[in-house]
Scaffold this motif. Structure first.
Motif, mmCIF file in Angstrom:
data_model
loop_
_atom_site.group_PDB
_atom_site.id
_atom_site.type_symbol
_atom_site.label_atom_id
_atom_site.label_comp_id
_atom_site.label_asym_id
_atom_site.label_seq_id
_atom_site.Cartn_x
_atom_site.Cartn_y
_atom_site.Cartn_z
ATOM 1 N N GLN A 1 -4.074 9.471 2.988
ATOM 2 C CA GLN A 1 -4.316 8.047 2.798
ATOM 3 C C GLN A 1 -3.535 7.570 1.579
ATOM 4 O O GLN A 1 -3.432 8.258 0.582
ATOM 5 N N CYS A 2 -2.982 6.408 1.673
ATOM 6 C CA CYS A 2 -2.190 5.838 0.592
ATOM 7 C C CYS A 2 -3.044 4.808 -0.150
ATOM 8 O O CYS A 2 -3.690 3.968 0.476
ATOM 9 N N HIS A 3 -3.058 4.870 -1.471
ATOM 10 C CA HIS A 3 -3.860 3.956 -2.283
ATOM 11 C C HIS A 3 -2.929 3.082 -3.128
ATOM 12 O O HIS A 3 -2.158 3.605 -3.934
ATOM 13 N N LEU A 4 -3.033 1.773 -2.932
ATOM 14 C CA LEU A 4 -2.170 0.855 -3.686
ATOM 15 C C LEU A 4 -2.566 0.743 -5.150
ATOM 16 O O LEU A 4 -1.721 0.491 -5.997
ATOM 17 N N SER A 5 -3.847 0.882 -5.444
ATOM 18 C CA SER A 5 -4.281 0.672 -6.823
ATOM 19 C C SER A 5 -3.662 1.732 -7.731
ATOM 20 O O SER A 5 -3.481 2.882 -7.347
ATOM 21 N N GLY A 6 -3.271 1.283 -8.913
ATOM 22 C CA GLY A 6 -2.671 2.173 -9.882
ATOM 23 C C GLY A 6 -1.407 1.588 -10.468
ATOM 24 O O GLY A 6 -1.117 0.400 -10.319
ATOM 25 N N LEU A 7 -0.649 2.424 -11.149
ATOM 26 C CA LEU A 7 0.573 2.020 -11.836
ATOM 27 C C LEU A 7 1.775 2.523 -11.036
ATOM 28 O O LEU A 7 1.839 3.700 -10.683
ATOM 29 N N TRP A 8 2.719 1.623 -10.767
ATOM 30 C CA TRP A 8 3.913 1.943 -9.983
ATOM 31 C C TRP A 8 5.160 1.617 -10.798
ATOM 32 O O TRP A 8 5.173 0.652 -11.543
ATOM 33 N N ARG A 9 6.221 2.412 -10.635
ATOM 34 C CA ARG A 9 7.503 2.182 -11.317
ATOM 35 C C ARG A 9 8.585 2.106 -10.247
ATOM 36 O O ARG A 9 8.622 2.934 -9.343
ATOM 37 N N ASN A 10 9.495 1.122 -10.378
ATOM 38 C CA ASN A 10 10.586 1.034 -9.399
ATOM 39 C C ASN A 10 11.883 1.593 -9.984
ATOM 40 O O ASN A 10 11.925 2.086 -11.115
ATOM 41 N N GLU A 11 12.963 1.495 -9.203
ATOM 42 C CA GLU A 11 14.255 2.051 -9.601
ATOM 43 C C GLU A 11 14.850 1.354 -10.818
ATOM 44 O O GLU A 11 15.737 1.885 -11.469
ATOM 45 N N GLN A 12 14.398 0.138 -11.114
ATOM 46 C CA GLN A 12 14.895 -0.618 -12.272
ATOM 47 C C GLN A 12 14.012 -0.434 -13.507
ATOM 48 O O GLN A 12 14.159 -1.143 -14.487
ATOM 49 N N ASP A 13 13.059 0.490 -13.438
ATOM 50 C CA ASP A 13 12.082 0.772 -14.502
ATOM 51 C C ASP A 13 11.103 -0.361 -14.751
ATOM 52 O O ASP A 13 10.472 -0.426 -15.803
ATOM 53 N N SER A 14 10.961 -1.274 -13.793
ATOM 54 C CA SER A 14 9.895 -2.270 -13.886
ATOM 55 C C SER A 14 8.589 -1.592 -13.501
ATOM 56 O O SER A 14 8.572 -0.627 -12.732
ATOM 57 N N LEU A 15 7.489 -2.087 -14.054
ATOM 58 C CA LEU A 15 6.169 -1.521 -13.775
ATOM 59 C C LEU A 15 5.293 -2.543 -13.072
ATOM 60 O O LEU A 15 5.347 -3.737 -13.377
ATOM 61 N N MET A 16 4.484 -2.056 -12.153
ATOM 62 C CA MET A 16 3.522 -2.902 -11.469
ATOM 63 C C MET A 16 2.182 -2.196 -11.545
ATOM 64 O O MET A 16 2.089 -1.000 -11.241
ATOM 65 N N GLU A 17 1.172 -2.927 -11.975
ATOM 66 C CA GLU A 17 -0.178 -2.374 -12.000
ATOM 67 C C GLU A 17 -1.019 -3.142 -11.002
ATOM 68 O O GLU A 17 -1.141 -4.371 -11.097
ATOM 69 N N GLN A 81 5.233 -1.445 2.775
ATOM 70 C CA GLN A 81 4.353 -0.453 3.352
ATOM 71 C C GLN A 81 4.261 0.728 2.403
ATOM 72 O O GLN A 81 5.208 1.028 1.672
ATOM 73 N N CYS A 82 3.128 1.399 2.424
ATOM 74 C CA CYS A 82 2.875 2.556 1.575
ATOM 75 C C CYS A 82 2.929 3.826 2.428
ATOM 76 O O CYS A 82 2.389 3.854 3.537
ATOM 77 N N PHE A 83 3.599 4.865 1.915
ATOM 78 C CA PHE A 83 3.729 6.136 2.623
ATOM 79 C C PHE A 83 3.328 7.286 1.704
ATOM 80 O O PHE A 83 3.433 7.164 0.481
ATOM 81 N N VAL A 84 2.916 8.396 2.288
ATOM 82 C CA VAL A 84 2.624 9.619 1.546
ATOM 83 C C VAL A 84 3.423 10.743 2.193
ATOM 84 O O VAL A 84 3.347 10.941 3.409
ATOM 85 N N ASP A 85 4.208 11.480 1.376
ATOM 86 C CA ASP A 85 4.992 12.582 1.944
ATOM 87 C C ASP A 85 4.148 13.852 2.042
ATOM 88 O O ASP A 85 2.972 13.862 1.658
ATOM 89 N N ALA A 86 4.744 14.917 2.541
ATOM 90 C CA ALA A 86 4.024 16.179 2.760
ATOM 91 C C ALA A 86 3.475 16.766 1.466
ATOM 92 O O ALA A 86 2.477 17.486 1.469
ATOM 93 N N ALA A 87 4.118 16.459 0.330
ATOM 94 C CA ALA A 87 3.663 16.967 -0.964
ATOM 95 C C ALA A 87 2.579 16.080 -1.586
ATOM 96 O O ALA A 87 2.086 16.370 -2.661
ATOM 97 N N GLY A 88 2.239 14.969 -0.929
ATOM 98 C CA GLY A 88 1.208 14.077 -1.445
ATOM 99 C C GLY A 88 1.728 12.952 -2.319
ATOM 100 O O GLY A 88 0.950 12.195 -2.884
ATOM 101 N N LYS A 89 3.042 12.817 -2.454
ATOM 102 C CA LYS A 89 3.616 11.751 -3.278
ATOM 103 C C LYS A 89 3.568 10.421 -2.527
ATOM 104 O O LYS A 89 4.052 10.314 -1.401
ATOM 105 N N GLU A 90 2.988 9.408 -3.178
ATOM 106 C CA GLU A 90 2.899 8.075 -2.590
ATOM 107 C C GLU A 90 4.159 7.281 -2.934
ATOM 108 O O GLU A 90 4.643 7.330 -4.068
#
Length: 113
Positions: A1-17, A81-90
């Motif tokens: 399951q993918c959880h949107l809540s939390g802290l995210w960083r993009n390729e430009q080093d911007s942060l989204m909480e 869309q949110c995805f989770v790979d085989a290693a659990g990385k969202e």
């Protein structure tokens, strides 16, 4: 399951909480971008969005808007869309559309990226 809540960083080093996603899929948070039209330092802006409740075993889709009102007269809409790979990385994948304010209808052609 993918959880949107939390802290995210993009390729430009911007942060989204993203704060907790409510039962109806609505969420709020803030977006701290290093990429600004005016240049300068990072600025935090409010975001509001909604997540589509995923079907069993599916990956959720979502959309949100960011109001850049502290340093720019623009708004950006994101859909993804949110995805989770085989290693659990969202991972979030998104497309965005930025709308800047312009002074007249004749300038409308250059207002959206």
């Amino acid at each position: 399951q993918c959880h949107l809540s939390g802290l995210w960083r993009n390729e430009q080093d911007s942060l989204m909480e993203i704060l907790a996603v409510r039962d109806d899929g609505d969420f709020q948070g803030k977006y701290l971008t290093w990429v600004t039209l005016a240049g300068g330092c990072a600025r935090a802006s409010p975001l509001m969005g909604a997540q589509q409740q995923p079907s069993e075993g599916g990956w959720p889709t979502f959309a949100f808007t960011v109001r850049w009102d502290k340093f720019s007269n623009a708004t950006t809409a994101f859909a993804g869309q949110c995805f989770v790979d085989a290693a659990g990385k969202e991972t979030l994948t998104t497309m965005w559309l930025l709308r800047e304010a312009v002074g007249s209808l004749e300038e409308d052609w250059k207002a959206t990226r």
